[in-house]
Scaffold this active site. Structure first.
Site, PDB file in Angstrom:
ATOM      1  N   ASP A   1       0.812  -1.226   0.000  1.00 42.80           N
ATOM      2  CA  ASP A   1       0.000   0.000   0.000  1.00 42.80           C
ATOM      3  C   ASP A   1       0.840   1.270   0.000  1.00 42.80           C
ATOM      4  OD1 ASP A   1      -2.187  -1.772   0.307  1.00 42.80           O
ATOM      5  OD2 ASP A   1      -1.993  -1.708   2.478  1.00 42.80           O
TER       6      ASP A   1
ATOM      7  N   GLU B   1     -11.294   0.708  -3.105  1.00 44.91           N
ATOM      8  CA  GLU B   1     -10.346   1.125  -2.071  1.00 44.91           C
ATOM      9  C   GLU B   1      -9.331   2.108  -2.637  1.00 44.91           C
ATOM     10  OE1 GLU B   1      -7.014  -2.056  -1.597  1.00 44.91           O
ATOM     11  OE2 GLU B   1      -8.861  -3.183  -1.969  1.00 44.91           O
TER      12      GLU B   1
END
Length: 499
Positions: free
Chosen positions: A14, A174
């Site tokens: 991420d 997301e």
């Protein structure tokens, strides 16, 4: 000029990036591992050096009893008016917060809570206004990207949360980020789950509140159709223009262990691909919308050659940067020095949802040669390959009333097995592990320095495809005392990779 992906290897998922003071900074998720949110610096976008963590104190993040792969999800780093902000989620408590610092090499603040739900939060600054973006659900329960204004000094909401976009219909919407490039606001996101169907999409609007028009060729980046290719799950990432006007997208992906073995155990890693602008104001990401292992760039872009070879030892590993722990550690049980590490075991084991005496480094390559001397004092000590408390392998040195024994233990879900126990007639044991993409090979050294085989173990059983979760394998030194209070010492550690 060519570089190889991943540019940051091992369990660093991420990624989010920003530019400040002529350099570039990146943060990554850390889940239930402490310290939280690794922080990197670069001068060329290709080579990254870790310089710290954003969450270094128990007061900043509660990890004491969080499940594996709970805890710290998907951070974003931003720089505004001389201050760095890192915003993230403690997913175990459904709490979004940010910390800040004026010194990128120093400590970060205590958390500032933001009362908006969802995960993968991001900040966007414009003039004196700060916008807070996350995923969430609209009034009909549909997944969406939502946004509100906040007071950046207090975290207080200054507007209601408003949904901006439902995405393109892929699952698990997301990783939202908003940027303004020219006359448009661009809303970037990821869909498909952070697995083999992962993809990146975006839309744009002349008004930050929308409506947003999708890019006609979404997904703008995905490796989902590259069957058998080593790099998979290209997705969740962040865009940056460098100091020379070049555009980049840093994102997560992972390396599967074999062309026909769709497993990954090193974790989600950081890949880098160029961004190209079109004349109509849309942009393209990657090489033909994919992330390759090798990226060739124009001659006007320069960077230092990558070097993936290393030998990690007690002498060159940094106690605060390189070592990590399972949840919040009890540091009175750890004693580092330049020649080794002493570990005092407790009755907490690697099987427990707690914090065992365990000091680890992330496994960043498939092929490793690992050696370490263990001077047993604790009842059990050794080397662990840890994915979570239900999926881990150990080479164990056990000290009991009958002597000192060496063996391996493999825990896969609710099943475990132990190898033959080898009795050792010495006060010190040298453990030796050979790691390959598909297998670990466990040995110890006899009195003549020769390898004595213990067992093999398949890496796929430590993969996310088997274990679930969002982490990667960590190589840990550990100690356990179920009854006593002995201390084991580790010396001559060598974790070697030759690229």
């Amino acid at each position: 000029m060519k570089y190889l992906n991943p540019v940051v290897r091992g369990f660093y998922p991420d990624p989010s990036i920003c530019a400040a003071n002529g350099k570039y900074y990146m943060v990554c998720s850390s889940m239930h591992i402490f310290p939280g949110v690794p922080l990197f610096e670069s001068t060329d976008m290709v080579n990254w050096k870790q310089i710290g963590h954003c969450l270094t104190r128990a007061s900043q993040i509660d990890l004491y009893s969080v499940r594996s792969s709970g805890g710290v999800f998907a951070p974003t780093i931003r720089y505004n008016n001389g201050r760095f902000y890192m915003v993230t989620t403690n997913d175990s408590y459904h709490q979004n917060f940010y910390v800040y610092t004026d010194d990128i090499y120093g400590e970060w603040s205590e958390p500032v809570i933001v009362d908006q739900d969802g995960i993968d939060p991001s900040l966007y600054f414009e003039d004196d206004t700060c916008y807070f973006i996350s995923n969430g659900n609209d009034t009909d329960g549909r997944g969406c990207i939502q946004m509100c204004q906040i007071d950046i000094e207090t975290g207080k909401k200054l507007s209601e949360s408003k949904f901006l976009w439902h995405g393109t219909g892929g699952r698990f919407l997301e990783a939202p980020h908003i940027y303004k490039f020219g006359e448009y606001y661009y809303l970037l996101e990821a869909e498909g789950g952070t697995e083999y169907g992962h993809m990146v999409n975006y839309s744009r609007s002349k008004n930050i509140w929308g409506p947003y028009t999708p890019y006609p060729n979404n997904p703008v980046l995905t490796n989902r159709n590259l069957g058998g290719y080593q790099i998979q799950a290209a997705g969740h990432g962040d865009i940056l223009e460098d100091n020379d006007g070049n555009w980049w997208f840093a994102h997560l992906a992972f390396r599967q262990i074999h062309m026909w073995q769709t497993y990954h155990h090193l974790g989600r890693e950081v890949c880098l691909v160029p961004v190209k602008w079109r004349d109509d104001g849309w942009f393209e990401i990657g090489i033909n919308g994919t992330t390759p292992i090798e990226v060739e760039l124009p001659d006007n872009i320069s960077f230092e050659p990558q070097n993936f070879s290393y030998n990690k030892t007690f002498e060159n590993l940094d106690e605060k940067l390189d070592w990590c722990y399972i949840r919040i550690p009890h540091m009175e049980n750890y004693k580092f020095d330049k020649n080794g590490l002493e570990l005092k075991g407790t009755d907490i084991t690697i099987d427990d949802v707690a914090s065992p005496t365990f000091a680890g480094i992330r496994q960043t390559e498939f092929d490793l040669d690992i050696n370490c001397d263990v001077i047993p004092g604790a009842e059990k000590s050794g080397i662990s390959f840890y994915m979570d408390e239900k999926h881990h392998y150990e080479v164990i040195v056990e000290k009991n009333d009958s002597g000192i024994f060496v063996y391996s233990r493999q825990t896969i879900g609710c099943i475990w097995q132990e190898s033959k126990h080898h009795k050792i007639n010495a006060d010190k044991v040298t453990l030796h592990i050979k790691s390959e993409a598909m297998q670990y090979h466990f040995f110890f050294k006899d009195e003549n320095g020769n390898d004595v085989f213990i067992s093999d173990a398949e890496t796929r059983y430590l993969s996310s495809e088997v274990a679930g979760g969002f982490t990667g394998t960590i190589i840990g030194l550990f100690a356990v005392n179920e009854k006593g209070d002995g201390v084991s010492r580790f010396e001559k550690l060598s974790v070697k990779h030759e690229a």
